[in-house]
Design an enzyme around this catalytic site. Structure first.
Site, short mmCIF file in Angstrom:
data_model
loop_
_atom_site.label_atom_id
_atom_site.label_comp_id
_atom_site.label_asym_id
_atom_site.label_seq_id
_atom_site.Cartn_x
_atom_site.Cartn_y
_atom_site.Cartn_z
N GLU A 113 20.59 -20.19 -14.06
CA GLU A 113 19.68 -21.19 -14.28
C GLU A 113 18.41 -20.52 -13.37
O GLU A 113 18.34 -19.91 -12.38
CB GLU A 113 20.08 -22.49 -13.77
CG GLU A 113 20.98 -23.03 -14.20
CD GLU A 113 21.66 -24.17 -13.32
OE1 GLU A 113 21.40 -24.18 -12.83
OE2 GLU A 113 22.38 -24.84 -13.58
N LYS A 115 15.61 -21.24 -10.69
CA LYS A 115 15.47 -21.85 -9.21
C LYS A 115 14.06 -22.45 -8.85
O LYS A 115 13.15 -21.55 -8.57
CB LYS A 115 16.64 -20.86 -8.17
CG LYS A 115 16.24 -21.34 -6.91
CD LYS A 115 16.89 -20.66 -5.68
CE LYS A 115 16.85 -21.62 -4.50
NZ LYS A 115 15.94 -22.72 -3.52
N ASP A 117 10.96 -24.01 -7.62
CA ASP A 117 10.33 -24.07 -6.64
C ASP A 117 9.54 -25.19 -6.13
O ASP A 117 8.50 -25.24 -6.02
CB ASP A 117 9.80 -22.56 -6.28
CG ASP A 117 8.60 -22.56 -4.51
OD1 ASP A 117 9.43 -23.41 -3.95
OD2 ASP A 117 8.40 -21.76 -4.22
N TYR A 225 19.67 -30.08 -12.73
CA TYR A 225 20.28 -29.12 -13.00
C TYR A 225 21.63 -29.69 -12.48
O TYR A 225 22.41 -28.41 -12.01
CB TYR A 225 19.27 -27.93 -12.28
CG TYR A 225 19.27 -28.38 -10.85
CD1 TYR A 225 19.89 -28.94 -9.82
CD2 TYR A 225 18.26 -28.37 -10.55
CE1 TYR A 225 19.17 -29.55 -8.33
CE2 TYR A 225 17.04 -28.35 -9.32
CZ TYR A 225 18.21 -29.07 -7.93
OH TYR A 225 17.69 -29.14 -6.72
N LYS A 312 16.98 -15.24 -4.66
CA LYS A 312 15.86 -15.75 -4.10
C LYS A 312 15.07 -14.15 -4.47
O LYS A 312 14.92 -13.14 -4.29
CB LYS A 312 15.89 -15.90 -2.72
CG LYS A 312 16.09 -17.15 -2.63
CD LYS A 312 15.28 -18.06 -2.26
CE LYS A 312 15.32 -18.35 -0.56
NZ LYS A 312 14.33 -19.10 -0.55
N CYS A 407 -24.96 -18.95 7.85
CA CYS A 407 -24.67 -19.00 5.87
C CYS A 407 -25.18 -17.78 5.98
O CYS A 407 -26.34 -17.09 5.86
CB CYS A 407 -25.66 -19.94 5.52
SG CYS A 407 -25.33 -20.72 4.19
N CYS A 410 -27.98 -19.15 2.88
CA CYS A 410 -29.58 -19.58 3.14
C CYS A 410 -30.10 -18.91 5.02
O CYS A 410 -30.69 -20.08 5.36
CB CYS A 410 -29.63 -21.13 3.06
SG CYS A 410 -28.52 -22.20 4.07
N CYS A 425 -21.80 -25.31 6.41
CA CYS A 425 -23.10 -24.72 5.97
C CYS A 425 -23.81 -26.38 5.75
O CYS A 425 -23.33 -26.67 5.24
CB CYS A 425 -23.83 -24.47 5.04
SG CYS A 425 -25.25 -24.34 5.13
N CYS A 431 -29.55 -24.68 0.36
CA CYS A 431 -28.45 -23.97 0.29
C CYS A 431 -27.65 -23.99 -0.97
O CYS A 431 -27.47 -24.95 -1.76
CB CYS A 431 -27.57 -23.83 1.19
SG CYS A 431 -25.76 -22.92 0.50
S1 IVH Z 1 22.20 -26.70 -7.16
C1 IVH Z 1 25.12 -28.62 -4.55
N1 IVH Z 1 20.11 -25.63 -9.34
O1 IVH Z 1 17.51 -25.09 -3.96
C2 IVH Z 1 24.01 -27.91 -4.75
N2 IVH Z 1 19.55 -25.84 -7.05
O2 IVH Z 1 18.55 -23.65 -1.88
C3 IVH Z 1 23.09 -28.24 -5.29
N3 IVH Z 1 17.26 -25.77 -6.46
O3 IVH Z 1 18.88 -28.28 -2.36
C4 IVH Z 1 22.52 -27.01 -6.40
N4 IVH Z 1 16.70 -25.24 -8.26
O4 IVH Z 1 16.97 -28.24 -4.34
C5 IVH Z 1 20.56 -26.02 -8.06
N5 IVH Z 1 18.80 -24.57 -10.22
C6 IVH Z 1 18.80 -25.15 -9.15
C7 IVH Z 1 18.02 -25.47 -8.57
C8 IVH Z 1 18.29 -25.53 -6.84
C9 IVH Z 1 16.70 -25.19 -7.41
C10 IVH Z 1 16.92 -26.16 -5.56
C11 IVH Z 1 18.24 -27.62 -4.88
C12 IVH Z 1 19.14 -26.82 -3.57
C13 IVH Z 1 18.11 -25.51 -3.27
C14 IVH Z 1 18.58 -25.12 -1.82
#
Ligand code: IVH
Length: 687
Positions: A113, A115, A117, A225, A312, A407, A410, A425, A431
């Site tokens: 999946e 991840k 942010d 997720y 990551k 500046c 100006c 400024c 300006c």
């Molecule tokens: S599963 C028990 N799936 O990443 C673990 N986490 O560094 C449950 N996160 O705290 C998390 N995408 O906030 C899971 N597809 C994904 C995710 C995900 C982002 C975040 C989440 C977690 C952190 C861990």
């Protein structure tokens, strides 16, 4: 309508609206126009007003219903909110795979999946209804942010279907899409506020706001997720999320099953390329063992599950030459140092520029002329300079980059307020970029709405020295404008743009300026550009004070007592009016016929019913209007005893047509003999 009929209609509208919300916010595939959607919602709101006893807390009209919170309640998580083990290398993924095999054998699959942010959230549902939303906090307990989360339209308040468990929790990530992030930062810069550094900070800052109404404006989104609960009867994680999708949750289309870790590597490699196409930030990929039975066998360490790992992405980093540092002055006077770099290809785009933020940052980097610097582009959109690349230095180092004292536009001496990182400024009215910024703000859609001056036309007038203040717009004539011309080079697009005032352009400009004389006071107040006075606050102040005169005479102590005015805003308003030039500017606009008083009708409309002039008349309102927003017009209809209906029938009294109204509506009105009236005709009805 009887109560029974209303109940039935409300149920039908609720179902319809929920399904349109799902199509729009979850599937990203709207099937009706925004206008038709608004009509449905409006119809529902009206019925709920008429029959308050039928109002359901989870009606789609009630997303922004929460009170302003003082502090968030702390809630203990039923299941600990753990994090994930993470790695940056395929070797460590290999080791993870080996550990898993040792524990459960070779017959299993993974799910890969994205991840996300953002920030994690746990949503609990009871009998298919959203019961609470809690942030991660310290993993054991977090903040109850339910009222704020209810405003996120992709999160279902009630679930689809009927095969969901009575009680369960679903976890996911709250994110801010790039589009919303850019819009929000542009608005903040307009108001002289500091922009958010990245979408994650923006999402986090937004979710922690105390007023759900404000959160609703932030356009947050949420991907889910992880499903948790007792007796869930699923065999696999994949299956549980597929089901969650059917219940109405937003589950990513990027979720895939893999039978080997090598397939997971392929997924990672693909995503590393594709991430630039996503409309939100991801910082890696999560790999999970699919079978819930296997997950149970693997269990958890104290901090994270043994059945999942996060890979990551490394932020891409390259070294390139610093060509120069330029200092840009924004429309609020804020100075930003920008590094011009030898262009390099980085994470899918060519980087030629990077912001250096402020004087402290330049100092921290110890930047010298001709240095090579490391530029990094992670999940974020904006590249960063991380450090100087000492390995490429040849011979004697050139001079240190000095922060400017005056500046560059100006020549005024810059100021830096105590405790602030940014230089300003102070020459607000003299300006050039600040004046240009003010002019652009003045003509913008939500201010005086003179869009015929958009696309470089106001810039041309400024560059030709014909408009130095918004008040000068009202001195323009056909003869002064006709034939003006200038060629601009658009650096971003690497092409030229010729701005030329032909007859039609000039006519449109003059018409736009003329129409702006009837813009109501609340928008004029926004247009004059008092720092920190945004659109909403301008409206509040206009209704509170009624005239510019009253506002000008309100001192700090009085202002601070007005709802939503804090010390920073009160100070800014007082400072604005204590400047002679601003007072003269307002007087000049007043002399030109610009409205600095609240319209008497609007004054009363704000409090109660205005008249019975439209009693018994039904209206369909469609299109875009010149003087008022569509919402305002609809409100005026109701305030004067009329009724808004969504579809044209033979019983409709008027079709109130703005610009860009669809041809179908016009055709239908003509066939059914429903009079089509303009905005002016409508205003005459109210006279
Ligand atoms: S599963 C028990 N799936 O990443 C673990 N986490 O560094 C449950 N996160 O705290 C998390 N995408 O906030 C899971 N597809 C994904 C995710 C995900 C982002 C975040 C989440 C977690 C952190 C861990």
């Amino acid at each position: 309508m009887t109560k029974e009929e209303a109940k039935e209609k409300i149920a039908k509208l609720t179902q319809e609206i929920n399904s349109h919300n799902y199509n729009y916010y979850v599937l990203d595939k709207p099937v009706i126009s925004d206008y038709d959607f608004d009509m449905l919602l409006e119809e529902l709101i009206k019925l709920e007003k008429e029959f308050p006893e039928l109002l359901d807390k989870n009606s789609p009209s009630q997303r922004v219903g929460g009170e302003i919170t003082k502090v968030f309640r702390q809630v203990k998580h039923k299941y600990l909110m753990l994090s994930l083990g993470n790695t940056y290398s395929f070797e460590e993924l290999q080791e993870f795979d080996e550990r898993v095999r040792k524990a459960i054998g070779n017959d299993f699959e993974y799910v890969c999946e994205l991840k996300y942010d953002g920030l994690s959230i746990g949503l609990t549902y009871h009998n298919g209804v959203l019961a609470s939303a809690v942030t991660r906090g310290d993993g054991e307990q977090g903040d109850d942010v339910t009222a704020n989360v209810r405003t996120i339209k992709s999160i279902p308040l009630t679930l689809h279907g009927s095969d969901y468990p009575e009680d369960f929790e679903i976890r996911g990530e709250i994110i801010m899409p790039h589009k919303s992030f850019e819009k929000l930062n542009a608005e903040r810069e307009d108001l002289g506020e500091l922009p958010f550094a990245n979408p994650r900070n923006a999402a986090s800052g937004s979710l922690k706001m105390l007023d759900p109404k404000e959160v609703a404006k932030r356009e947050l989104d949420c991907y889910l997720y992880y499903l948790l609960g007792e007796n869930l009867h699923f065999n696999t994680h994949y299956e549980s999320l597929r089901k969650a999708k059917e219940w109405g949750f937003k589950i990513s289309g990027y979720m895939v099953r893999c039978s080997t870790i090598a397939e997971a590597y392929d997924y990672i490699n693909t995503l590393e390329q594709e991430r630039v196409k996503l409309d939100y930030d991801i910082d890696g990929v999560v790999i999970k063992v699919n079978s819930l039975h296997h997950q149970e066998m693997l269990g958890f360490t104290a901090k994270s599950p043994r059945w999942a790992i996060a890979y990551k992405f490394k932020a891409e980093r390259l070294s390139t030459k610093l060509l120069s540092v330029v200092f840009q002055v924004g429309r609020t006077g804020a100075v930003t140092p920008v590094a011009n770099l030898e262009p390099v290809q980085l994470a899918g785009t060519v980087v030629k520029r990077a912001t250096l933020h402020n004087a402290d940052q330049i100092e921290k980097l110890d930047l010298h002329d001709g240095d090579y610097v490391f530029v990094e582009k992670g999940g974020e959109i904006i590249p960063k300079i991380i450090s100087v690349d000492d390995s490429k230095r040849e011979g004697q180092r050139a001079g240190k980059i000095k922060y400017i004292t005056h500046c560059p536009e100006c020549g005024t001496e810059l100021i830096r307020k105590e405790g602030e990182a940014i230089h300003y400024c102070p020459n607000e009215n003299g300006c050039p970029p600040q004046i240009k910024g003010k002019l652009e703000h003045f003509i913008s859609r939500k201010a005086m709405n003179i869009d015929s001056l958009g696309e470089g036309k106001i810039e041309l007038l400024f560059d030709k020295g014909m408009v130095k203040s918004p008040a000068d717009l009202y001195d323009l004539t056909f003869d002064k404008l006709i034939g003006l011309e200038k060629t601009y080079f658009l650096e971003e697009q690497q092409k030229e743009r010729i701005v030329k005032f032909r007859e039609k352009t000039v006519e449109n400009i003059l018409k736009g300026i003329e129409n702006s004389r009837s813009v109501p006071f609340e928008r004029v107040l926004f247009a004059i550009g008092i720092r920190y006075v945004g659109e909403t606050l301008a409206r509040k102040l206009a209704y509170h004070y009624g005239t510019i005169h009253a506002l000008m005479n309100a001192g700090y102590d009085e202002l601070i007592n007005v709802e939503e005015v804090g010390s920073r805003i009160a100070e800014s308003i007082v400072t604005y009016f204590s400047n002679e030039r601003n007072v003269e500017f307002i007087q000049k606009l007043k002399d030109k016929g610009i409205c600095f008083e609240l319209d008497k009708d609007a004054m009363t409309a704000n409090s109660a019913k205005v008249s019975d002039k439209l009693q018994g008349k039904s209206f369909v309102v469609s299109g875009v209007f010149t003087n008022f927003s569509r919402d305002r017009i609809k409100k005026m209809i109701e305030e004067n005893g009329g009724k808004n209906v969504s579809a044209i029938s033979s019983k409709t009294d008027f079709l109130l047509a703005g610009e860009n109204m669809g041809p179908e509506k016009r055709k239908k009105a003509t066939t059914l003999n429903v009079p089509i009236i303009s905005e002016d005709d409508f205003l005459k009805l109210l006279e």
